[in-house]
Design a protein around this motif. Structure first.
Motif, PDB file in Angstrom:
ATOM      1  N   ARG A 246       2.699  -0.010 -10.018  1.00  0.00           N
ATOM      2  CA  ARG A 246       2.501  -1.003  -9.630  1.00  0.00           C
ATOM      3  C   ARG A 246       3.640  -1.837  -8.956  1.00  0.00           C
ATOM      4  O   ARG A 246       3.889  -2.468  -7.881  1.00  0.00           O
ATOM      5  CB  ARG A 246       1.875  -2.226 -10.813  1.00  0.00           C
ATOM      6  CG  ARG A 246       0.642  -1.646 -11.122  1.00  0.00           C
ATOM      7  CD  ARG A 246      -0.023  -2.837 -11.992  1.00  0.00           C
ATOM      8  NE  ARG A 246      -1.336  -2.300 -12.492  1.00  0.00           N
ATOM      9  CZ  ARG A 246      -2.094  -3.096 -13.184  1.00  0.00           C
ATOM     10  NH1 ARG A 246      -1.805  -4.408 -13.578  1.00  0.00           N
ATOM     11  NH2 ARG A 246      -3.304  -2.691 -13.650  1.00  0.00           N
ATOM     12  N   TRP A 247       5.007  -1.635  -9.722  1.00  0.00           N
ATOM     13  CA  TRP A 247       6.305  -2.134  -9.147  1.00  0.00           C
ATOM     14  C   TRP A 247       6.626  -1.266  -7.558  1.00  0.00           C
ATOM     15  O   TRP A 247       6.894  -1.937  -6.756  1.00  0.00           O
ATOM     16  CB  TRP A 247       7.373  -1.763  -9.859  1.00  0.00           C
ATOM     17  CG  TRP A 247       8.719  -2.023  -9.198  1.00  0.00           C
ATOM     18  CD1 TRP A 247       9.165  -3.242  -9.415  1.00  0.00           C
ATOM     19  CD2 TRP A 247       9.504  -1.220  -8.726  1.00  0.00           C
ATOM     20  NE1 TRP A 247      10.462  -3.280  -8.634  1.00  0.00           N
ATOM     21  CE2 TRP A 247      10.810  -1.779  -8.142  1.00  0.00           C
ATOM     22  CE3 TRP A 247       9.537   0.316  -8.440  1.00  0.00           C
ATOM     23  CZ2 TRP A 247      11.730  -1.072  -7.471  1.00  0.00           C
ATOM     24  CZ3 TRP A 247      10.525   0.816  -7.823  1.00  0.00           C
ATOM     25  CH2 TRP A 247      11.611   0.228  -7.195  1.00  0.00           C
ATOM     26  N   GLU A 259      -4.783   2.097   0.322  1.00  0.00           N
ATOM     27  CA  GLU A 259      -5.993   2.931   0.315  1.00  0.00           C
ATOM     28  C   GLU A 259      -5.625   4.394  -0.237  1.00  0.00           C
ATOM     29  O   GLU A 259      -6.493   5.031  -0.749  1.00  0.00           O
ATOM     30  CB  GLU A 259      -6.480   3.005   1.739  1.00  0.00           C
ATOM     31  CG  GLU A 259      -7.319   1.743   2.326  1.00  0.00           C
ATOM     32  CD  GLU A 259      -8.740   1.636   1.744  1.00  0.00           C
ATOM     33  OE1 GLU A 259      -8.975   2.312   0.634  1.00  0.00           O
ATOM     34  OE2 GLU A 259      -9.377   0.962   2.274  1.00  0.00           O
ATOM     35  N   ARG A 260      -4.714   4.774   0.255  1.00  0.00           N
ATOM     36  CA  ARG A 260      -4.073   6.326  -0.183  1.00  0.00           C
ATOM     37  C   ARG A 260      -4.027   6.138  -1.739  1.00  0.00           C
ATOM     38  O   ARG A 260      -4.412   7.301  -2.251  1.00  0.00           O
ATOM     39  CB  ARG A 260      -2.863   6.572   0.501  1.00  0.00           C
ATOM     40  CG  ARG A 260      -2.404   8.048   0.119  1.00  0.00           C
ATOM     41  CD  ARG A 260      -1.088   8.338   0.573  1.00  0.00           C
ATOM     42  NE  ARG A 260       0.020   7.481  -0.258  1.00  0.00           N
ATOM     43  CZ  ARG A 260       1.334   7.340   0.126  1.00  0.00           C
ATOM     44  NH1 ARG A 260       1.698   7.916   0.970  1.00  0.00           N
ATOM     45  NH2 ARG A 260       1.930   6.611  -0.744  1.00  0.00           N
ATOM     46  N   GLU A 261      -3.312   5.461  -2.385  1.00  0.00           N
ATOM     47  CA  GLU A 261      -3.026   5.460  -3.752  1.00  0.00           C
ATOM     48  C   GLU A 261      -4.550   5.029  -4.544  1.00  0.00           C
ATOM     49  O   GLU A 261      -4.414   5.718  -5.830  1.00  0.00           O
ATOM     50  CB  GLU A 261      -2.144   4.229  -4.342  1.00  0.00           C
ATOM     51  CG  GLU A 261      -0.803   4.640  -3.672  1.00  0.00           C
ATOM     52  CD  GLU A 261      -0.211   6.179  -4.009  1.00  0.00           C
ATOM     53  OE1 GLU A 261      -0.187   6.334  -5.436  1.00  0.00           O
ATOM     54  OE2 GLU A 261       0.032   6.777  -3.205  1.00  0.00           O
ATOM     55  N   GLU A 280      -8.452  -0.076 -14.950  1.00  0.00           N
ATOM     56  CA  GLU A 280      -7.526  -1.369 -14.393  1.00  0.00           C
ATOM     57  C   GLU A 280      -7.114  -1.194 -13.259  1.00  0.00           C
ATOM     58  O   GLU A 280      -6.919  -2.318 -12.464  1.00  0.00           O
ATOM     59  CB  GLU A 280      -6.913  -1.442 -15.781  1.00  0.00           C
ATOM     60  CG  GLU A 280      -7.294  -2.019 -16.866  1.00  0.00           C
ATOM     61  CD  GLU A 280      -6.589  -2.845 -17.922  1.00  0.00           C
ATOM     62  OE1 GLU A 280      -5.321  -3.143 -17.350  1.00  0.00           O
ATOM     63  OE2 GLU A 280      -6.929  -3.569 -19.026  1.00  0.00           O
ATOM     64  N   SER A 281      -6.416  -0.098 -12.841  1.00  0.00           N
ATOM     65  CA  SER A 281      -5.673   0.103 -11.740  1.00  0.00           C
ATOM     66  C   SER A 281      -6.410   0.052 -10.579  1.00  0.00           C
ATOM     67  O   SER A 281      -5.998  -0.718  -9.456  1.00  0.00           O
ATOM     68  CB  SER A 281      -4.718   1.225 -11.609  1.00  0.00           C
ATOM     69  OG  SER A 281      -3.792   1.136 -12.641  1.00  0.00           O
ATOM     70  N   GLN A 282      -7.473   0.475 -10.640  1.00  0.00           N
ATOM     71  CA  GLN A 282      -8.565   0.536  -9.457  1.00  0.00           C
ATOM     72  C   GLN A 282      -8.925  -0.928  -9.097  1.00  0.00           C
ATOM     73  O   GLN A 282      -8.935  -1.465  -8.139  1.00  0.00           O
ATOM     74  CB  GLN A 282      -9.714   1.261  -9.531  1.00  0.00           C
ATOM     75  CG  GLN A 282      -9.695   3.025  -9.582  1.00  0.00           C
ATOM     76  CD  GLN A 282      -9.087   3.476  -8.221  1.00  0.00           C
ATOM     77  OE1 GLN A 282      -8.194   2.891  -7.692  1.00  0.00           O
ATOM     78  NE2 GLN A 282     -10.138   4.137  -7.589  1.00  0.00           N
ATOM     79  N   TYR A 285      -5.903  -2.863  -7.710  1.00  0.00           N
ATOM     80  CA  TYR A 285      -5.487  -2.591  -6.129  1.00  0.00           C
ATOM     81  C   TYR A 285      -6.525  -2.984  -5.263  1.00  0.00           C
ATOM     82  O   TYR A 285      -6.584  -3.430  -4.109  1.00  0.00           O
ATOM     83  CB  TYR A 285      -5.081  -1.228  -6.167  1.00  0.00           C
ATOM     84  CG  TYR A 285      -4.001  -0.773  -6.619  1.00  0.00           C
ATOM     85  CD1 TYR A 285      -2.789  -1.561  -6.501  1.00  0.00           C
ATOM     86  CD2 TYR A 285      -3.952   0.383  -7.610  1.00  0.00           C
ATOM     87  CE1 TYR A 285      -1.632  -1.402  -7.221  1.00  0.00           C
ATOM     88  CE2 TYR A 285      -2.744   0.594  -8.417  1.00  0.00           C
ATOM     89  CZ  TYR A 285      -1.455  -0.358  -7.951  1.00  0.00           C
ATOM     90  OH  TYR A 285      -0.364   0.134  -8.557  1.00  0.00           O
ATOM     91  N   LYS A 286      -7.929  -2.885  -5.625  1.00  0.00           N
ATOM     92  CA  LYS A 286      -8.915  -3.173  -4.828  1.00  0.00           C
ATOM     93  C   LYS A 286      -9.135  -4.846  -4.754  1.00  0.00           C
ATOM     94  O   LYS A 286      -9.472  -5.207  -3.728  1.00  0.00           O
ATOM     95  CB  LYS A 286     -10.437  -2.583  -5.534  1.00  0.00           C
ATOM     96  CG  LYS A 286     -10.429  -1.157  -5.407  1.00  0.00           C
ATOM     97  CD  LYS A 286     -11.597  -0.673  -5.749  1.00  0.00           C
ATOM     98  CE  LYS A 286     -11.776   1.037  -5.455  1.00  0.00           C
ATOM     99  NZ  LYS A 286     -13.023   1.618  -5.805  1.00  0.00           N
TER     100      LYS A 286
END
Length: 335
Positions: A246-247, A259-261, A280-282, A285-286
Motif C-alpha cells: 500500500r505504501w 489496474e495491474r496490481e 481486503e486489498s482488493q 484498491y477498488k
C-alpha cells in the motif's frame, strides 16, 4: 522438553530452593534501598556508580537507576576526568550494555543509555588526514554499527535494534551510502519476508533516494513491485507485506498501475480464496478506482465486486464484521 524425564524434587530440595530465592530477593531489595538512598543524598561518587552497576546487572529495566547513573557520571566523575578517561568510562558503559543486551535485547532503557553514551563522547586528539573527523567518535560509531549488525543477526525483527540502527546511521561521522543500507534491507527481507522493521526501513531509504534523484524512480519502483509480489505469493497472510504494498502504491493516481496490481492480487486470490489480506486489498484498491478513476471503469460492476468481497470478509473475519459493514454502507451511499 519432550523425551526428558522430569525428576520430582524432594520437599527438602524445594525448601532449599525457596530459601535461596528469598535470599536473592532480600539482597536485591537491600541493594535497591542503598542505591535510592545514595540518589536522594546526591551521592555522585564512584562507589555509587558501582552500586548502580550491580543493580542494573540484576534489573536493567530500573530506569530510575539509569538516570541516576548518568547524573553520577555528569556531576561527579566527568568533571574530574580527562577527555581520554571520559572516553574510557563511556566505553566501559557501552561494554556493560552490550552484555546486558545479549540477555535483554528488547529493553528500551539499555538502548537509550547507549545513545546517551555516544552523545557524550568528548572531543579526542585523533582526526583523519582532512582534519574533520574526530578519531574517537568515528571509532565509537563504527563499533555501534557492528553491535547493531550482530543484534539483528540474532533477531532480524527486533524493532528496538532497527530504531537504534537508524539513529546510528544518522549520527555516523562518515555516512554509509543509502544504497548500501538498501541492499542490507533486501538481504533481511529475502531471508524473512515477515520482517516489518526491514520493510519500514526500506520506505525511509527509498523516499530519501527518490527525493534526491540518486535512484532511478521508475525502474526502482518496478523492482520494488517485483520484490513485494514475490513476498505476497510466498506468504499471503503476512500483514507487513501488504502494508508495504500500500505504501508503494501511494495514492493510486496511476490508473494503469492500479489496474495491474488489482489483477495480480486477483491471481493470488484465485489461488488462495480464503486470504483475508487479498480480499481486503482488493476492496481497498477498488475503492480507489471508484474515487479517482470512475470515468474509466464500470462503476456498478466494481461496486458490486467490493460488496461481494465485504460479504465474504464478514464471514471469514467476524471479529471485524462491523468495520466491513460500515465500508459496505459507504459504498451503497456513494454516487
Amino acid at each position: 522438553m519432550h523425551g526428558v524425564k522430569r525428576v520430582k524434587q524432594t520437599p527438602e530440595a524445594l525448601a532449599a530452593k525457596k530459601v535461596k530465592e528469598q535470599a536473592k530477593i532480600t539482597e536485591y531489595l537491600a541493594l535497591s534501598d542503598d542505591v535510592l538512598a545514595k540518589k536522594a543524598a546526591k551521592d555522585w561518587s564512584r562507589d555509587a556508580l558501582e552500586s548502580t552497576t550491580r543493580i542494573l546487572q540484576i534489573n536493567p529495566e530500573f530506569y530510575t537507576v539509569w538516570n541516576y547513573r548518568r547524573n553520577i557520571l555528569l556531576r561527579g566523575i566527568f568533571p574530574e576526568s580527562s577527555p581520554s578517561a571520559i572516553n574510557d568510562l563511556l566505553t566501559e558503559d557501552l561494554n556493560m550494555t552490550t552484555a546486558a543486551l545479549r540477555l535483554h535485547p528488547k529493553v528500551y532503557w539499555i538502548w537509550n543509555h547507549r545513545r546517551w553514551c555516544l552523545e557524550n563522547v568528548p572531543n579526542g586528539p585523533g582526526t583523519d588526514e582532512e582534519g574533520d573527523i574526530d578519531g574517537w567518535r568515528k571509532t565509537n560509531w563504527d563499533r555501534e554499527m557492528f553491535v547493531v549488525d550482530k543484534m539483528l543477526d540474532a533477531d532480524s525483527r527486533n524493532f528496538h535494534a532497527w530504531s537504534y540502527r537508524r539513529y546510528v546511521l544518522a549520527g555516523m561521522p562518515v555516512r554509509r551510502p543509502e544504497t548500501t543500507e538498501l541492499a542490507y534491507t533486501t538481504r533481511k527481507i529475502e531471508a524473512n519476508f515477515s520482517n516489518f522493521s526491514a520493510w519500514h526501513q526500506r520506505t525511509k531509504l527509498l523516499t530519501s533516494l527518490w527525493a534526491s534523484g540518486r535512484l532511478d524512480y521508475a525502474k526502482s519502483k518496478e523492482d520494488e513491485f517485483e520484490l513485494v509480489r514475490n513476498a505476497m505469493f510466498t506468504d499471503p497472510n503476512d500483514q507487513s507485506v501488504w502494508i508495504y504494498h500500500r505504501w508503494l502504491m501511494g495514492e493510486g493516481d496511476d490508473h494503469t498501475v492500479l489496474e495491474r496490481e488489482i489483477g495480480v492480487i486477483q491471481e493470488l486470490l484465485d489461488e488462495q480464496p480464503d486470504s483475508k489480506w487479498c480480499m481486503e486489498s482488493q476492496v481497498y484498491y477498488k475503492r480507489i478506482l471508484l474515487r479517482k478513476h470512475a470515468t474509466t471503469i464500470d462503476v456498478d460492476r466494481v461496486r458490486e465486486e467490493c460488496k461481494h468481497l465485504l460479504g465474504e470478509l464478514r464471514k471469514l473475519d467476524p471479529a471485524r464484521k462491523e468495520r466491513y459493514a460500515e465500508i459496505d454502507k459507504l459504498l451503497s451511499s456513494s454516487v
